[in-house]
Design a protein around this motif. Structure first.
Motif, PDB file in Angstrom:
ATOM      1  N   LEU A 114       0.863  -1.171   0.000  1.00  0.00           N
ATOM      2  CA  LEU A 114       0.000   0.000   0.000  1.00  0.00           C
ATOM      3  C   LEU A 114       0.906   1.229   0.000  1.00  0.00           C
ATOM      4  O   LEU A 114       1.771   1.360   0.869  1.00  0.00           O
TER       5      LEU A 114
ATOM      6  N   GLU B 285       0.981   5.306   0.104  1.00  0.00           N
ATOM      7  CA  GLU B 285       0.214   6.531   0.355  1.00  0.00           C
ATOM      8  C   GLU B 285       0.914   7.726  -0.277  1.00  0.00           C
ATOM      9  O   GLU B 285       2.137   7.749  -0.422  1.00  0.00           O
TER      10      GLU B 285
ATOM     11  N   CYS C 234      -4.154   6.197  -1.613  1.00  0.00           N
ATOM     12  CA  CYS C 234      -3.525   4.941  -1.221  1.00  0.00           C
ATOM     13  C   CYS C 234      -3.692   3.975  -2.379  1.00  0.00           C
ATOM     14  O   CYS C 234      -4.813   3.554  -2.688  1.00  0.00           O
TER      15      CYS C 234
ATOM     16  N   TRP D  31      -8.427   4.463   6.605  1.00  0.00           N
ATOM     17  CA  TRP D  31      -7.362   5.399   6.964  1.00  0.00           C
ATOM     18  C   TRP D  31      -7.317   5.509   8.477  1.00  0.00           C
ATOM     19  O   TRP D  31      -8.357   5.695   9.123  1.00  0.00           O
TER      20      TRP D  31
ATOM     21  N   ARG E 195     -13.308   5.302  -3.178  1.00  0.00           N
ATOM     22  CA  ARG E 195     -12.411   4.334  -3.816  1.00  0.00           C
ATOM     23  C   ARG E 195     -12.612   4.333  -5.315  1.00  0.00           C
ATOM     24  O   ARG E 195     -13.688   4.668  -5.808  1.00  0.00           O
TER      25      ARG E 195
ATOM     26  N   CYS F  82      -2.661   4.106   5.582  1.00  0.00           N
ATOM     27  CA  CYS F  82      -3.654   3.347   4.840  1.00  0.00           C
ATOM     28  C   CYS F  82      -3.660   1.908   5.366  1.00  0.00           C
ATOM     29  O   CYS F  82      -2.597   1.351   5.675  1.00  0.00           O
TER      30      CYS F  82
END
Length: 119
Positions: A4, A6, A22, A36, A74, A98
């Motif tokens: 992940l 960020e 992210c 988050w 998202r 994230c």
């Protein structure tokens, strides 16, 4: 291994806005939820917002102190989750992380991005 990454943190004056991103290295449909979290110096990590990955838009959940100011969203096609932060306050200053809930496979975390809100 899930990664992940960020981005989007920085320094902003009180009342300003930032958008965190992210990007996941795998399809976000492989996660139950994405969220988050933040951690300020001397404080415990707390969940700021979360979103389920199924469905058209997902179900969201927010920390009371950020409701009405922060929005999680998202983009399934880009395997990316966002956190739009408006009306930022000095108390929002923290490292933001994230998180991906992988159910029985545990949780994955990003490296964190610093958000600093000056008064």
């Amino acid at each position: 291994q899930v990664q992940l990454v960020e981005s989007g943190g920085g320094l902003v004056q009180a009342g300003g806005s930032l958008r965190l991103s992210c990007a996941a290295s795998v399809s976000i449909f492989s996660f139950l939820t994405m969220g988050w979290y933040r951690q300020a110096p001397g404080k415990q990590r707390e969940r700021v917002a979360a979103i389920t990955t199924g469905g058209t838009s997902g179900t969201t959940n927010y920390l009371d102190s950020v409701k009405g100011r922060f929005t999680i969203s998202r983009n399934n096609a880009q395997n990316t989750v966002y956190l739009q932060m408006n009306s930022l306050k000095p108390e929002d200053t923290a490292v933001y992380y994230c998180n991906a809930d992988r159910g029985p496979f545990g949780n994955s975390w990003g490296q964190g991005t610093q958000v600093t809100v000056s008064s």
